[in-house]
Design a protein around this motif. Structure first.
Motif, short mmCIF file in Angstrom:
data_model
loop_
_atom_site.label_atom_id
_atom_site.label_comp_id
_atom_site.label_asym_id
_atom_site.label_seq_id
_atom_site.Cartn_x
_atom_site.Cartn_y
_atom_site.Cartn_z
N VAL A 239 -81.61 42.91 7.40
CA VAL A 239 -80.41 42.07 7.43
C VAL A 239 -80.75 40.82 6.65
CG1 VAL A 239 -78.88 40.74 8.89
CG2 VAL A 239 -79.67 42.97 9.65
N ALA A 240 -79.99 40.57 5.60
CA ALA A 240 -80.33 39.45 4.72
C ALA A 240 -79.49 38.23 5.06
CB ALA A 240 -80.09 39.85 3.28
N ASN A 241 -80.07 37.07 4.86
CA ASN A 241 -79.29 35.84 5.00
C ASN A 241 -78.39 35.73 3.79
OD1 ASN A 241 -82.25 34.24 6.07
ND2 ASN A 241 -80.54 34.79 7.34
N PRO A 242 -77.12 35.41 4.01
CA PRO A 242 -76.31 35.08 2.85
C PRO A 242 -76.87 33.80 2.23
CG PRO A 242 -75.08 34.74 4.88
CD PRO A 242 -76.39 35.31 5.26
N SER A 243 -76.54 33.58 0.95
CA SER A 243 -77.25 32.48 0.29
C SER A 243 -76.92 31.13 0.91
CB SER A 243 -76.93 32.47 -1.19
OG SER A 243 -75.56 32.21 -1.34
#
Ligand SMILES: Nc1ncnc2c1ncn2[C@@H]1O[C@H](COP(=O)(O)OP(=O)(O)OP(=O)(O)O)[C@@H](O)[C@H]1O
Ligand SMILES: Nc1ncnc2c1ncn2[C@@H]1O[C@H](COP(=O)(O)OP(=O)(O)OP(=O)(O)O)[C@@H](O)[C@H]1O
Ligand SMILES: [Mg+2]
Ligand SMILES: [Mg+2]
Lengths: 392, 541, 369, 230, 289
Positions: free
Chosen positions: B364-368
């Motif tokens: 799960v990636a952090n949005p920028s």
């Protein structure tokens, strides 16, 4: 009689905390068994896998080992990940004269005649990695943070590294050793400390952080703006599988040291990757969408191939005969090197340093020209002097 | 397009640099070396690029940085929109595309390249890029052309950046200035909030190998020391603030983890050992939404969290409904049995996730907008750094608390929930639809846990064991605050967070964890019902 | 009013009825006679052979059963659900482990008098708490005292400040968890994460010797029976009745002049004492002890065994232990990927459909007839 | 209003209510009396649906209610003041009253009538229900029952623990509720003097059976005093 | 019967209460004995009890003579139960703000003792809401309550002796629960529990018996039986009864007994039943016209 299948035990946790790492090893072992069977089996006999689940519960490893060896009467066992699980099962292997193939890098200090260690010993991973960091090429680090989860592997590795660093003239005050509890997930303070420490000179972090703690650690590094070019982190337990669940953007450029990377380019590896991808799809494993290979998986496959060759050489599955036949066995490994089993029950292995890329793969930036012999008895640990570097 | 930009850059650079007498010529042979295996060769090649005429250097370095410098092993070209450009002869060449590769660079080479390129970026239109290059120049001043820096400063209009320029120039000029200028430089540097500058000052106080001070002048050394002391006091102030922030941020994580439990356990009386798994479900729900966005709406990927939060609430809440309906419904009033049943449920849920999503973690990636950090109030708190995701999670936790409070205290449902918890039969006998309330309340608690999971997915792992990591802490927080006391849960979470963060630097993470647990045990001795104990007769019997 | 009313109550309730004494006797004879014969005399391969695998497996369960019994005493009869009994179990185990480590002597990999893990951590001498651990008698003494003592101190503070119910459960859990983290540390001096393993002998006998195994097995059986009888005795006594009264209405008990502190402490300490013994017998049979035994989920599982068997029945926890562990052994082997589903559902179904546990179910069935 | 027909009820094997049959006429105040342990409370619980019944039927205005959960019975117009009061200890007095109106569509303001009856409730409206004294709780329980605008109120020994002047007042209130608002009341009571003042109808239970019933005015004539004591 | 004898031994056999009265000077006192030299068994002076600012008792002064049967009445919320809570240690500095003096006899400061100690020196209490041990049988309830050594060491080996059985039989008959002797107390009805609790108190053989609304939930006849029972006890111990049932109070106090009326945490009136009944303040706030 001879058509009866040969039983092969697979002793990896499929539930509990270690399932995250070990499940893939079970699958790759099954894949290899299938491949061997397709090619006609061993000694004309098929292999029959016996899978059990020791559930990340260490005493259960001993119990299941006994079950595999006495009830199921397996000829060989592939299994274990953590040192403690191996240590739990070991007395049983020795008592019943069984055979274990252990595929994970570990702290060394062990050489049992009933175990073949196909992962790296510290001198095949940790020490070359530090040498790299100290070289001009690796950034000529002067200060080191030894950061690990508080258990035996990190402690021993760091002890060895400390001794090694000292021998290289690194000052006591330039080494900072830090531990976090299992499952630690809040690295704010530690990263802040690293940042502070790094202001005293070119610093590298040697991370033996285990399993799940890695993601929060790297995320925090990213938060604090510590880039790989400022403070490189070299990890010994972070491979392709571990990066699967990680947003790798903040990690790019950080390092890992292994004996194999999925990104290595050679025909053996291409075949291995393809075989695994096909197998994952055929068995519709949950990871089939993104089939990854990693170092312990490679070690498992190498071990199994060697065992097959040794059995064929010995003409029997008898443990003692197979053991003798194992020494000197050679296998062309996916790492691109030809690996040989030493008489110290450890593989000769190459060492590679990889930098994390944005896609979760590693870019191999350095590797040893040849394979290195394992030194399970580290010369940096007092009491090891004069120990025989072979199994009698 | 790119071609044109590069051309622009050229003219700028050329006009800027007064003399490039020592600029050496660069050949294809030098360039090809970067594509080899030998580290030393690569490094020397990069050095040659740096020494090349600025226009060539700038172009090649920029190409190296955005990976458009390619080679087939013989010829090196830059990929542009017009075609493949030979950087030396500056003409478009024909080359077999399939054999082109990027060079294999490592950290060290990349950072060399970056520093070198930074000089040329000081004139960029984007102040952020200018700031970045200034920062990287400060970090590594070797081989820096003072003239370039000075003329770039002339063109600078941003006040903050001018200060930075001044600091950089002060450092660069220091060794060659006279005493008066040195004093000024020390002042400039002393006011700086950059750690690099302070390091430089500290370096001046050291002795060289011959045992002489690097700065031989006594008065100057005193001035430097005073400047450093001042910086130190600002620094320690900043550390306290930063500790408080990290404590609050840990607290908000604990709070998010514990909030759902505070409802299901504190109010409904279900000792929910599967609470952690509801967090996990929330996190996986976030993962699913992210995957859907990746596959179908890549353009809106940045905003997937906006959808993920309600979705994870719903997912956990639905699951809560099911669990309530199938299991818990039959166990009300038997809290210890809920413990056992939910323990079984937690095993089931974990294994189910393993089977569906695999035992490995998912990404799960952090949005920028949630990655990175900013540095507020540098002049008061030098080095204070606030990561965006921590800050957002902090506010999110406050938001979750607020919602919970609203639902429990300002709605009829909240009132009924509390009534049912206290006396199920009687509540039914005054007309409360107990069954309905039970399901809603449990689903709500589970949903809040789902929200927590969504937030936790932004800072840690998302895997089958996610819940296990938080379950003990969650129970601690709830018990410490006093069961059934939302306010207690909040204070408990932040208290624990700040306490941990203040002791961690001294005794390490492991002992802190142990220490905190022991503290909780001791604290409960003093206040057996938690911090916000229920008072009065009702608490006694 | 009926003035000739007579209250018929026995002087003291019998610990077991004659019938049950006979059952127990028969069981003991069976175990004491048949187990040695089947495992030592009957040759391997024979259907009646009791393999080392089964022997250690059942031996392990006997120890678990003793721990479950101990938990039932505090939970079933005193209403204290401890989620930290794994701690006392492990403490007993660790003390026994210290002895076994010392007994390795110079046979370890470093051929040192010190345990291996100390050698490679560069320790030069034994920490003070290891002194005397090479003497079996001293170790037995420690096993009997330390878990109880720790429980006593913890209990004293907890009960004195009237911590009850879930609060108590949670802090017992915290306590165990904190100790686990402590034991994970290498500096603590208990071998860190790896704990103790690779034992060689006990009292001079090889630990892998079939004879030793049988003796350990019989010891565990004996302790379980003894523990059972002792618990029965306590439960039947007036002390047991007061404890049950405390469970139901603690304040009323106080107003009747009883100080619950002493009662709770006694039961609690005794329970920890039994748990410690269980742990001490467990370690030589499974061959390893490490902090994982203190993990909270182990303690919760212990409670699950009690619940499955039936709370406040004493025999229930023993049955429950064998059932759950038996199921676990079978399913981890035949359905390694799905056994957690089976086990998880088992817990749920048991709590839902047989709330009083297996023993409760049997009792109901018999009562109905 | 309420018809109880041949109710049988068991507590783990022991037969508590045996073929109990009686009726509470609409707009009346019926008193159910009997010694300790004869099953009065059990009867009320059966009517409320708190304990399951083995056989028999209970009709409210001719409609059988035994299949309904308690809250539906409340929604159909029954309110309950249990023995032992069962106040929600950690809700404030005000909230306790609000919960009393749970069967209504939306929460209403608390009718002034309740505060007039029990001024103490207004005074203490922000204290926890559990902190009140026994008698205060009893008043709260009655107030709470009135909140649901019931057609039938069942009160199980409401005078227990209440000071004499308030008992009188409760009696007057009950009578008023019946007379002025047409509410039907089923009252469990032991206090004979009180019963005599308020009862329209009485029913006597003994060992789970109805052994006598009659008009309130005839209690003395029927020698009920004797029946209850034995 | 007014006892003016100087000390009453509470226990003659093996009884050793586990308390130590510190700082009690003036009289030489044998351990475990209540000093009744001034004829008062209970002595409350200026008692103020408040719960987070709410004053439940505001300066209460009260003394109960040894052997007396005292009835206390008063409006709901007057502080009667709270007073008993303070005497028995249920409410104390641990959970409320308490000031004033509460003494048993001349020397024992009740505010300093814990619940079990207070029970052991001879104060028995019945709660307003009956509390019995639901999972124990009726006889076991009585047996536990019986006066004996209550330490856990003794309990481990204690036997139910013949005396105890006789005591229990007697008590069971007194409270009319002989048929229920073998069933768990949880299965009793409200009134039956009420009686069982009184039975438990009788078994406790206290010096001072505090009864909080003992007649609640009883029929008129049972109430009178209880009154008889209490009247029989008169003399063997001192009794304080809180009740709202005026007939019951009348029956207990007779013509000469003193009735105390509490209101708003203080004594409103005190005197014979006759006197109190006609006190306008009492009529106004309590009895009603
Ligand atoms: N939960 C229970 N389990 C078993 N038996 C019970 C239970 N509750 C009550 N009983 C029994 O049922 C009978 C009737 O009890 P109930 O409470 O209805 O009496 P009651 O007429 O209300 O008496 P009281 O005037 O004392 O309140 C009693 O004999 C009692 O022992
Ligand atoms: N723990 C407490 N917290 C807050 N208020 C309390 C507490 N205990 C008692 N009170 C208050 O103190 C006052 C006195 O209560 P108490 O129970 O002593 O009255 P009582 O005289 O026994 O009344 P009743 O006759 O109704 O039983 C009441 O107003 C009550 O609300
Ligand atoms: Mg009743
Ligand atoms: Mg009262």
């Amino acid at each position: 009689q001879s058509k009866e299948p040969i039983k092969v035990g697979i002793l990896h946790s499929l539930s509990g905390t270690m399932a995250i790492s070990e499940t893939a090893l079970k699958d790759v072992a099954l894949m290899q068994i299938e491949a061997i069977n397709k090619a006609g089996g061993v000694l004309g006999r098929k292999l029959e896998p016996v899978v059990v689940d020791p559930a990340s519960n260490w005493p259960l490893f001993a119990e299941k080992t006994r079950q595999l060896l006495t009830k199921d009467k397996v000829s060989v066992v592939f299994g274990c990940w953590t040192s403690v699980s191996r240590k739990s099962a070991l007395p049983v292997f020795e008592e019943l004269n069984g055979l274990l193939f252990y595929p994970v890098q570990y702290e060394g200090e062990e050489m049992s005649k009933n175990v073949f260690y196909t992962g790296a010993a510290p001198n095949q991973q940790a020490i070359p990695a530090v040498e790299y960091l100290m070289s001009k090429e690796g950034g000529a680090a002067k200060r080191f943070v030894l950061l690990g989860t508080d258990y035996v592997y990190p402690r021993t590795t760091n002890k060895i590294l400390r001794a090694f660093l000292k021998s290289k003239g690194v000052d006591e005050k330039d080494i900072d050793e830090k531990y976090t509890p299992f499952g630690h997930s809040d690295y704010q303070t530690i990263v802040a400390d690293i940042k502070k420490f790094s202001q005293g000179g070119k610093t590298a972090v040697i991370s033996t952080i285990n399993g799940d703690s890695n993601v929060p650690f790297y995320k925090e590094l990213g938060n604090a703006g510590l880039k790989a070019k400022d403070v490189p982190v070299v990890a010994f337990s972070v491979g392709e599988e571990e990066l699967r669940g990680v947003d790798t953007k903040p990690l790019v450029g950080h390092l890992a040291a292994w004996n194999y990377f999925m990104s290595v380019k050679n025909p053996a590896n291409d075949a291995f990757k393809k075989e695994w991808a096909d197998y994952s799809k055929a068995k519709s494993l949950p990871t089939a969408g993104k089939p990854l290979t990693n170092d312990p998986m490679e070690a498992t496959v190498v071990g199994m191939k060697m065992w097959k060759a040794a059995v064929e050489k010995a003409g029997t599955t008898d443990v003692d005969a197979v053991r003798k036949a194992m020494y000197g066995q050679k296998v062309v490994a996916p790492s691109g090197f030809t690996l040989e089993m030493g008489n110290n029950h450890h593989l000769y292995k190459p060492v590679m340093i990889g930098e994390v890329k944005a896609d979760g793969q590693f870019n191999v930036v350095w590797k040893t020209p040849t394979t290195i012999r394992a030194k399970p008895w580290s010369p940096f640990i007092a009491g090891n002097e004069g120990k025989a570097d072979m199994v009698k | 397009m790119k071609f044109r930009v590069l051309n622009c850059l050229f003219t700028l650079v050329t006009s800027l640099v007064i003399g490039n007498t020592f600029a050496a010529d660069l050949s294809q042979k030098d360039l090809v070396q970067i594509f080899g295996e030998e580290f030393a060769a690569k490094q020397s090649s990069i050095n040659k690029i740096i020494k090349a005429p600025p226009e060539v250097a700038a172009e090649v370095l920029a190409a190296l940085q955005d990976e458009s410098l390619l080679s087939d092993g013989k010829v090196v070209v830059i990929k542009t929109n017009e075609g493949y450009l030979d950087p030396i002869s500056h003409v478009i060449v024909k080359i077999d595309e399939s054999s082109l590769e990027t060079p294999n660079l490592n950290n060290i080479l990349r950072s060399d390249i970056e520093t070198a390129a930074s000089q040329f970026k000081l004139l960029s239109k984007d102040p952020e890029i200018r700031e970045q290059s200034l920062n990287s120049l400060m970090a590594d001043m070797s081989g820096l052309n003072v003239a370039i820096v000075k003329s770039a400063k002339e063109k600078e209009s941003n006040a903050g950046l001018i200060t930075k320029f001044n600091e950089l120039i002060a450092m660069l000029d220091y060794p060659s200035s006279n005493e008066e200028d040195k004093i000024k430089a020390i002042q400039t540097m002393g006011n700086s909030s950059s750690a690099k500058v302070q390091e430089f000052l500290k370096g001046l106080l050291k002795k060289n190998d011959a045992g002489e001070f690097i700065e031989p002048n006594n008065t100057l050394r005193v001035a430097i020391e005073l400047a450093l002391r001042d910086y130190q006091s600002r620094k320690s102030r900043s550390e306290i603030v930063s500790n408080i922030f990290t404590g609050l941020s840990l607290g908000s994580v604990l709070l998010l983890a514990a909030m759902g439990l505070a409802i299901t356990y504190g109010l409904i009386g279900v000792i929910n050992m599967a609470h952690g798994e509801f967090l996990m479900v929330g996190a996986y729900a976030t993962f699913i939404i992210q995957s859907i966005f990746r596959a179908h709406f890549p353009g809106a990927l940045e905003y997937y969290l906006v959808f993920a939060a309600p979705f994870s609430f719903m997912a956990s809440a639905m699951l809560g409904l099911v669990l309530e309906y199938l299991v818990l419904r039959h166990l009300y009033g038997r809290p210890l049995e809920t413990l056992l049943a939910t323990f079984g449920v937690s095993l089931l849920m974990m294994q189910l996730v393993r089977v569906i999503f695999g035992a490995q973690n998912v990404e799960v990636a952090n949005p920028s907008w949630m990655s990175g950090s900013f540095m507020p109030f540098q002049s008061i708190f030098p080095g204070l750094l606030i990561p965006y995701n921590r800050l957002i999670i902090f506010f999110f936790s406050i938001f979750v608390v607020f919602i919970t409070w609203l639902v429990l205290n300002k709605t009829r449902m909240g009132l009924f929930v509390r009534a049912v918890t206290q006396n199920r039969t009687m509540a039914s006998c005054v007309g409360v639809k107990t069954r309905q309330i039970d399901s809603y309340a449990f689903a709500f608690g589970a949903g809040i846990a789902g929200l927590g999971g969504c937030a936790l997915s932004q800072i840690g792992n998302v895997g089958p064991d996610l819940g296990q990591t938080y379950i003990i802490d969650s129970f601690m927080v709830v018990v410490l605050g006093g069961v059934g006391q939302l306010a207690g849960t909040i204070i408990g979470a932040f208290g624990l967070g700040i306490l941990s963060k203040f002791s961690e630097p001294f005794i390490g993470a492991v002992l802190t964890k142990i220490g905190v647990l022991v503290m909780i045990i001791l604290f409960i001795q003093k206040r057996p019902q938690g911090m916000f104990a229920l008072k009065g007769r009702s608490a006694e019997m | 009013m009926n003035q000739s009313f007579h209250l018929n109550i026995p002087q003291r309730e019998p610990i077991l009825t004659t019938k049950w004494w006979m059952v127990l006797l028969a069981l003991s004879i069976l175990v004491y006679v048949l187990v040695p014969i089947c495992s030592l005399l009957v040759p391997e391969g024979n259907v009646f052979h009791l393999s080392a695998y089964s022997l250690t497996l059942i031996g392990k369960m006997l120890c678990f059963a003793l721990a479950a019994l101990a938990l039932d005493l505090v939970w079933g009869y005193c209403g204290i659900l401890s989620l930290g009994h794994g701690l006392f179990f492990s403490l007993g185990g660790y003390i026994m482990g210290m002895y076994l480590m010392r007994m390795i002597g110079t046979d370890g990999v470093y051929h040192s008098e010190l345990p291996d893990f100390m050698v490679f951590l560069d320790w030069k001498e034994l920490p003070w708490f290891w002194y005397g651990t090479n003497h079996f008698v001293w170790v037995v003494f420690l096993i009997l005292v330390i878990p109880g003592l720790i429980a006593f101190i913890f209990g004293f503070f907890a009960f004195r400040s009237r911590i009850k119910g879930v609060y108590l459960s949670i802090i017992t859990q915290a306590f165990t968890y904190a100790t686990m983290l402590l034991f994970f540390r290498n500096e603590t001096g208990f071998g860190g994460n790896n704990g103790f393993t690779d034992f060689k002998r006990i009292l001079g006998y090889s630990i892998s010797n079939p004879g030793t195994r049988v003796v350990l097995f019989l010891m565990s059986f004996t302790m379980l029976v003894a523990g059972f009888i002792a618990c029965r005795r306590i439960v039947q006594s007036k002390l047991g009745r007061v404890t049950m009264a405390i469970r139901d209405a603690e304040s009323r008990v106080m107003f009747s002049g009883y100080d619950p502190l002493g009662y709770k402490l006694f039961i609690w300490t005794f329970s920890a004492f039994l748990c410690g013994i269980a742990g001490a017998l467990y370690v030589p049979q499974v061959g390893i002890i490490n902090p994982g035994e203190m993990s909270p989920s182990n303690s919760i599982e212990l409670a699950v065994w009690v619940a499955v068997g039936g709370r406040a029945t004493l025999i229930g926890p023993i049955i429950g232990t064998f059932m759950v562990n038996g199921a676990k052994t079978v399913f981890t082997a035949i359905a390694p990927e799905y056994w957690l589903f089976i086990l998880g559902s088992l817990f749920v179904l048991v709590t839902l459909y047989i709330p009083n546990g297996v023993v409760g179910l049997i009792k109901e069935k018999i009562l109905k007839k | 209003m309420l018809q109880v027909q041949k109710i049988n009820q068991f507590y783990s094997g022991s037969h508590i209510l045996r073929d109990v049959t009686f009726e509470v006429p609409k707009g009346s105040l019926t008193v159910l009396m009997g010694r300790n342990g004869v099953g009065k409370t059990t009867m009320t619980k059966a009517i409320m649906g708190v304990v399951p019944i083995k056989s028999g039927d209970i009709l409210l205005e001719g409609k059988s209610i035994i299949k309904m959960p308690s809250y539906e019975r409340v929604a159909n117009g029954i309110a309950f003041v249990p023995q032992g009061r069962d106040i929600f200890p950690r809700l404030t007095v005000h909230e306790n009253l609000l919960v009393g109106g749970a069967s209504l569509k939306a929460s209403k303001k608390i009718p002034e009538m309740i505060y007039e009856l029990f001024p103490i409730l207004k005074e203490m409206s922000h204290r926890n229900g559990g902190d009140l004294s026994g008698g205060q709780q009893q008043q709260l329980a009655i107030g709470r029952a009135l909140m649901s605008q019931p057609k039938l109120i069942i009160l199980d020994e409401p005078t227990e623990g209440i000071q004499p002047n308030i008992i009188t007042q409760i009696g007057e209130t009950l009578v008023k509720l019946v007379k002025e608002q047409g509410i039907t009341i089923l009252l469990i009571e032991q206090y004979l003097d009180f019963i005599k003042k308020v009862a329209d109808k009485y029913v006597v239970m003994s060992r789970g059976e109805i052994i006598a019933q009659g008009n309130g005015s005839e209690i003395d004539q029927d020698g009920i005093g004797q029946l209850v004591s034995v | 019967m007014q006892t003016s004898s100087s000390t009453i031994p509470i226990e003659t056999t093996d009884f050793q209460p586990e308390w130590e009265s510190k700082g009690n000077s003036g009289h030489f006192l044998e351990k475990g004995k209540i000093d009744l030299s001034h004829g008062e068994i209970l002595y409350i002076e200026d008692l103020v009890v408040s719960f987070d600012g709410f004053k439940a008792i505001k300066g209460l002064t009260l003394d109960i003579l040894s052997g007396e049967l005292r009835c206390i009445i008063g409006p709901n919320g007057a502080g009667k139960t709270t007073m008993m809570d303070v005497i028995t240690g249920k409410t104390g500095p641990r959970n409320a703000q308490v000031s004033g003096r509460v003494f048993l006899g001349q020397t024992i400061d009740l505010l300093k003792l814990k619940e079990p100690q207070i029970a052991q020196i001879g104060i028995g209490r019945k709660f307003q809401k009956p509390t019995v041990f639901e999972n124990l049988k009726v006889w076991e309830n009585l047996e536990l309550a019986r006066k004996s050594n209550k330490s856990w060491r003794v309990a481990l080996t204690a036997k139910v002796n013949q005396d105890a059985i006789e005591d229990m039989e007697k008590t069971l008959l007194q409270i009319g629960l002989e048929k229920e002797a073998y069933i768990p107390a949880g299965e009793l009805s409200h009134g039956q529990k009420q009686r069982l609790e009184i039975g438990m108190l009788l078994m406790q053989k206290p010096e001072l018996l505090l009864l909080d609304e003992p007649a609640a939930g009883m029929t008129d006849e049972e109430t009178m039986q209880l009154a008889d029972l209490l009247n029989q006890l008169r003399g063997t111990c001192s009794i304080v009864v809180v009740e709202h049932d005026m007939e019951f109070v009348s029956a207990l106090s007779g013509e000469t007994g003193i009735v105390t009326v509490l209101a708003e945490g203080a004594v409103l009136a005190q005197g014979t039943m006759e006197h109190v009944k006609n006190d306008p303040a009492v009529i106004e706030s309590y009895l009603g016209r």
